[in-house]
Design an enzyme around this catalytic site. Structure first.
Site, PDB file in Angstrom:
ATOM      1  N   LYS A  74       5.781  -4.538  -3.857  1.00 20.95           N
ATOM      2  CA  LYS A  74       8.067  -4.613  -3.516  1.00 20.95           C
ATOM      3  C   LYS A  74       7.932  -4.149  -2.246  1.00 20.95           C
ATOM      4  CE  LYS A  74      11.452  -4.119  -5.513  1.00 20.95           C
ATOM      5  NZ  LYS A  74      12.423  -5.816  -5.667  1.00 20.95           N
ATOM      6  N   TRP A  95      -2.716  -3.065  -1.877  1.00 20.90           N
ATOM      7  CA  TRP A  95      -2.286  -4.825  -1.196  1.00 20.90           C
ATOM      8  C   TRP A  95      -3.395  -5.172  -0.620  1.00 20.90           C
ATOM      9  CZ3 TRP A  95      -0.662  -8.035   2.317  1.00 20.90           C
ATOM     10  CH2 TRP A  95       0.077  -9.494   1.703  1.00 20.90           C
ATOM     11  N   ARG A 143       4.760  -0.485  -4.475  1.00 17.45           N
ATOM     12  CA  ARG A 143       3.852  -0.869  -2.862  1.00 17.45           C
ATOM     13  C   ARG A 143       3.067  -1.562  -3.295  1.00 17.45           C
ATOM     14  NH1 ARG A 143       6.342   2.600   0.711  1.00 17.45           N
ATOM     15  NH2 ARG A 143       4.691   2.390   2.409  1.00 17.45           N
ATOM     16  N   GLU A 173       7.655 -16.462  -7.871  1.00 15.26           N
ATOM     17  CA  GLU A 173       6.604 -15.144  -7.756  1.00 15.26           C
ATOM     18  C   GLU A 173       6.349 -15.120  -8.855  1.00 15.26           C
ATOM     19  OE1 GLU A 173       9.609 -12.117  -5.152  1.00 15.26           O
ATOM     20  OE2 GLU A 173      10.766 -12.922  -6.820  1.00 15.26           O
ATOM     21  N   ASN A 188      -2.576   2.839   5.431  1.00 14.41           N
ATOM     22  CA  ASN A 188      -1.306   1.980   5.139  1.00 14.41           C
ATOM     23  C   ASN A 188      -1.494   0.637   6.896  1.00 14.41           C
ATOM     24  OD1 ASN A 188      -1.209   2.134   2.738  1.00 14.41           O
ATOM     25  ND2 ASN A 188       1.425   3.073   3.054  1.00 14.41           N
ATOM     26  N   GLY A 189      -1.561  -0.530   7.033  1.00 13.46           N
ATOM     27  CA  GLY A 189      -1.204  -1.477   8.144  1.00 13.46           C
ATOM     28  C   GLY A 189      -2.550  -2.277   8.513  1.00 13.46           C
ATOM     29  N   HIS A 199      16.745 -36.542   1.685  1.00 14.61           N
ATOM     30  CA  HIS A 199      15.537 -36.859   2.610  1.00 14.61           C
ATOM     31  C   HIS A 199      13.992 -36.567   2.159  1.00 14.61           C
ATOM     32  CE1 HIS A 199      18.915 -37.773   4.922  1.00 14.61           C
ATOM     33  NE2 HIS A 199      19.594 -37.105   4.400  1.00 14.61           N
ATOM     34  N   LYS A 247      12.010 -17.305  -7.258  1.00 13.14           N
ATOM     35  CA  LYS A 247      11.891 -16.448  -8.333  1.00 13.14           C
ATOM     36  C   LYS A 247      10.885 -16.643  -9.722  1.00 13.14           C
ATOM     37  CE  LYS A 247      13.181 -13.307  -7.847  1.00 13.14           C
ATOM     38  NZ  LYS A 247      14.008 -13.362  -6.560  1.00 13.14           N
ATOM     39  N   GLU A 268      16.820 -19.235  -4.074  1.00 16.25           N
ATOM     40  CA  GLU A 268      16.733 -17.798  -4.798  1.00 16.25           C
ATOM     41  C   GLU A 268      15.851 -18.532  -6.383  1.00 16.25           C
ATOM     42  OE1 GLU A 268      15.840 -15.296  -3.899  1.00 16.25           O
ATOM     43  OE2 GLU A 268      16.568 -13.588  -5.770  1.00 16.25           O
ATOM     44  N   CYS A 304       0.957  -1.022  -0.251  1.00 20.07           N
ATOM     45  CA  CYS A 304       0.395  -0.438  -0.085  1.00 20.07           C
ATOM     46  C   CYS A 304       1.085   1.443   0.189  1.00 20.07           C
ATOM     47  CB  CYS A 304      -0.784   0.152   0.948  1.00 20.07           C
ATOM     48  SG  CYS A 304      -1.699  -1.291   1.537  1.00 20.07           S
TER      49      CYS A 304
END
Ligand code: M6R
Length: 610
Positions: free
Chosen positions: A605, A74, A27, A490, A100-101, A506, A487, A483, A2
Site C-alpha cells: 500500500k 515487502w 505496507r 493490479e 525498511n529501505g 499509432h 485497477k 486508471e 515493509c
C-alpha cells in the site's frame, strides 16, 4: 513497503506487536517476524505469508519478554522466504534488526565481513547491518549502531535489540519514516502512526541521521555525532481507536468503492460555503497571496495519484488557464526540474509516505519552490514535509488498489481549483455556484451506479478469462482509461493498457482482434464523436467493445457489444463517475479469477522504497 513496530513495557509483548503488525500489513505482506528479549535472551519467530500465520506460530509457542521488535516485509533484496524475513541476526544470534529501505552498498560490506569470518545466511541487504553491529558492539548498542550507520549507503528505518545491551531498543532513520510513541512506563516504535495511534497520541518524529535509545521509562535522541537532542513531542491530531473493519463487505476494496458517495458528500459539506457560492481551504499552509503569484504548477505523484493529477491538469487549464505539468515523481526527482520563481509544486499522495513523491518534495524545497500536497494521511511524512497540505478526508484506505482515495483526490482538485480561481478572479461567484451545484449531484449519481451493477457483472463474467484488455478515453477521461487499466492489472493480473483513444491508430490498433476486450469511455461530451470514430475502427477489426456511456444514449448500443450506463453530468466531472464501473469491473474480474483483491501479489500500500 515493509512495516516496523516495537514495544518496551509491561504489556504482553507478543500480542502487542502482532496487533501493530496487523495494522501495518497493508505496507507489505510476503513474510513477517518478531524478536523479543526475554530475561535478556533473544527469541525469534518468522514465517512467510500473512501475519495470521505468524500469529498461529506464536500461539503454539509464544516468545514473551520485556521488549520486542517486529516486521512485515515487502521483498526488495532476496526472495520472500522465512530465512530472508526480518528480524535478521548476526553470526552469534544475539542481535536482531528490522529494516525498511535498501542498503545500496551491502555487497561491498558483505565481502569485507566475510573476509573477517562472518557467515551470511540470507540473501538480504539488511543482514550486513546485524553483522556490522555485531562487529562493533562492546556492550553499548547505541555506539555500535552509530558506527555501523557510518558505513551504510542507502535508505533505512531501523529498530535493533541486543542481548549485549538489553532493556532498550535502538532506532535510526534515513529517508524512511520512523516514529516513537510515548506511553506511561512503556514506549513504542513504528514505521507508521497507524500501528500505535490507538496506544498513544504523544509522538516523536525521528529525523534523518538521528538515533533514538528507547527504554521503558526513558527516551533519548541523539544526532549522528552523538549529541543529545531536545526533541519536541507532538500531539497527534487524530487517533485510530479501532483497527480497520470490513463492515459486512467481503473485501476492503468493495467497501471502499461503496464509501465514495458518502465521502464526496462529507467533503462537500466540509469545504463548501453555506450559500454555495464558494469553498474554503483554511490553514492549508499556502496563503492566497502566494497562490496569486503562481504562474506554473508542477504536479508530481505516482500510480493512481498521478492519474488524478492528469484530471487536475485538464481542469486547472480549463478554469484557471494555468500552465500545469504532470510528472511521475520517480522522473521528477532525477531530472533537475526547472524552478522558476513563479512555480508551485503539488504532490498528490494517498499514503503520504511514497518515497519517490517525498523525494520530489525535498528536491522542490531544495530549490526554494513551495510545495502544496493533497494527502489523505494526516501527519504522514508528505504532510509534515510540505509547506502546505490539503487533506482528502477519505478515511483510511486499506485495499491496496486505490479507489476512494482517487475520487477524493479528484474532488480535492476540483474544489481547490474553485478556491484558487476565486482568488485569481478567473472564476466568478456565479460560476463557482454552478460548479458547486453540479458537484452536489455527484453523491446521488455515484450511488445510482452502485445500485445497478448488472451489466458490469455480466461483462466480468464474459471476459474474466481474457489475457489482455485495452482501455481508451479522451480528454477528461483519458486519465480514467489509465486508471481503469491500472485497477484491472493490479487486482486481476490481466495485462491491460490504458491509452488516449486518438493514439490507438499509432500502435495499439495492432493488438485488436476478436479476443481483445476494449473498454471505451465514451460519455456524451465534447469528444463523443471522436470516440465513436475510434469505436468504429475497433469494430472494423472485430474487437469487442465495452462502452461506458451516458444514460439515454441509445445510439451507442448500435456500435458496441456492451454498454454500462452512467448518469449524465458536466463533462469535467465525469471522471468522478466513469471510474466507478471500472473499479467494479476490475473487482469482479479479480474475484472470478480467485485473486486476493485486497492484497494483490507483489504490491504494497505504501511504496516507501524507490
Ligand atoms: O499513496 P500514494 O497515493 O502516494 O501511492 C501512489 C501509488 O503507489 C498508488 O496509487 C498505487 O499505484 C496504487 N496501488 C494504485 O491502486
Amino acid at each position: 513497503m515493509c512495516g516496523i513496530v516495537g514495544y518496551i513495557g509491561d504489556k504482553f509483548v507478543d500480542s502487542l506487536l502482532i496487533a501493530g503488525l496487523e495494522r501495518l500489513e497493508y505496507r507489505g505482506y510476503d513474510s513477517a517476524g518478531i524478536a523479543t528479549l526475554n530475561k535478556g535472551k533473544l527469541r525469534i519467530r518468522k514465517t512467510t505469508g500473512k501475519i495470521q500465520l505468524l500469529k498461529e506460530k506464536l500461539k503454539n509457542s509464544p516468545l514473551g519478554g520485556e521488549l520486542g521488535i517486529a516486521h512485515t516485509r515487502w521483498a526488495t533484496n532476496g526472495e520472500p522466504t522465512t530465512e530472508n524475513a526480518h528480524p535478521l541476526t548476526g553470526c552469534k544470534k544475539s542481535i536482531a534488526v528490522v529494516h525498511n529501505g535498501i542498503i545500496e552498498n551491502h555487497i561491498e560490506i558483505q565481502k569485507e565481513l566475510i573476509k573477517e569470518g562472518h557467515i551470511f545466511t540470507t540473501d538480504t541487504d539488511t543482514e550486513v547491518i546485524a553483522h556490522l553491529i555485531e562487529k562493533y558492539i562492546d556492550g553499548n548498542l547505541k555506539t555500535a549502531v552509530q558506527k555501523a550507520l557510518k558505513r551504510l549507503k542507502g535508505s533505512y528505518a531501523l529498530a535493533i535489540v541486543s542481548e549485549k545491551d538489553p532493556d532498550k531498543i535502538v532506532v535510526a532513520k534515513k529517508e524512511n519514516s520512523l516514529i516513537i510513541g510515548i506511553g506511561e512506563n512503556e514506549n513504542f516504535v513504528a514505521s507508521d502512526i497507524s500501528a500505535i495511534s490507538s496506544l498513544t497520541s504523544n509522538i516523536i518524529f525521528l529525523e534523518d541521521g538521528e538515533i533514538g535509545v528507547i527504554e521503558k521509562s526513558k527516551i533519548e535522541i541523539f544526532n549522528g555525532e552523538g549529541k543529545l537532542l531536545n526533541k519536541k513531542i507532538r500531539k497527534l491530531k487524530w487517533q485510530l481507536r479501532r483497527g480497520p473493519r470490513k463492515d459486512g463487505y467481503e473485501h476492503f476494496m468493495l467497501k471502499e468503492i461503496y464509501e465514495q458517495p458518502r465521502i464526496v458528500k462529507s467533503v462537500l459539506k466540509r469545504r463548501v460555503f453555506k450559500n454555495k457560492r464558494g469553498v474554503h481551504f483554511k490553514n492549508i499552509g499556502i496563503t492566497p497571496d502566494k497562490l496569486l503569484k503562481v504562474n506554473r504548477l508542477v504536479i508530481q505523484a505516482c500510480g493512481t495519484s498521478w492519474h488524478a493529477g492528469w484530471v487536475g491538469k485538464y481542469f486547472l487549464e480549463k478554469y484557471l488557464r494555468l500552465h500545469t505539468e504532470v510528472d511521475f515523481s520517480s522522473e521528477f526527482r532525477y531530472r533537475n526540474p526547472i524552478a522558476g520563481g513563479d512555480t508551485l509544486v503539488m504532490a498528490i499522495s494517498q499514503s503520504g509516505e511514497t518515497a519517490d513523491t517525498l523525494a520530489g518534495i525535498r528536491l522542490a524545497k531544495s530549490k526554494f519552490v513551495q510545495v502544496l500536497s493533497l494527502c489523505n494521511t494526516l501527519e504522514s511524512a508528505i504532510d509534515r514535509e510540505s509547506d502546505g497540505t490539503v487533506y482528502l478526508y477519505a478515511g483510511p484506505e486499506i485495499g491496496v488498489a486505490s479507489t476512494k482515495a482517487y475520487t477524493a483526490e479528484l474532488l480535492a482538485l476540483f474544489l481547490f481549483t474553485i478556491y484558487w480561481g476565486r482568488i485569481k478572479e478567473c472564476i466568478s461567484e456565479e460560476e463557482a455556484k454552478n460548479i458547486i451545484e453540479e458537484l452536489g449531484k455527484v453523491p446521488y449519481l455515484m450511488k445510482k451506479i452502485l445500485d445497478n451493477q448488472k451489466e458490469i457483472i455480466e461483462c466480468a463474467e464474459k471476459y474474466y478469462q481474457c489475457s489482455n484488455f485495452l482501455f481508451l478515453g479522451r480528454g477528461f477521461n483519458y486519465p480514467t482509461a489509465l486508471e481503469g487499466a491500472l485497477k484491472l492489472k493490479e487486482v486481476s493480473y490481466i495485462h491491460a493498457e490504458g491509452y488516449a483513444a486518438g493514439e490507438m491508430k499509432h500502435g495499439p490498433i495492432a493488438l485488436i482482434d476478436d479476443n481483445l476486450p476494449v473498454v471505451c469511455i465514451v460519455p456524451k461530451d465534447s469528444v463523443y464523436e471522436k470516440m465513436l470514430n475510434n469505436i468504429r475502427e475497433i469494430k472494423a477489426r472485430r474487437g469487442k467493445v465495452v462502452a461506458i456511456a451516458t444514460e439515454g444514449d441509445e445510439k451507442i448500443k448500435g456500435y458496441v457489444d456492451h454498454v454500462i450506463f452512467i448518469p449524465k453530468i458536466k463533462e469535467e466531472f465525469s471522471p468522478l463517475l466513469t471510474v466507478i464501473p471500472l473499479q467494479l469491473l476490475a473487482y469482479y474480474i479479480a474475484i472470478k479469477r480467485g485473486c486476493n483483491v485486497d492484497q494483490p501479489r507483489n504490491l504494497a500500500k505504501s511504496v516507501t522504497v524507490e
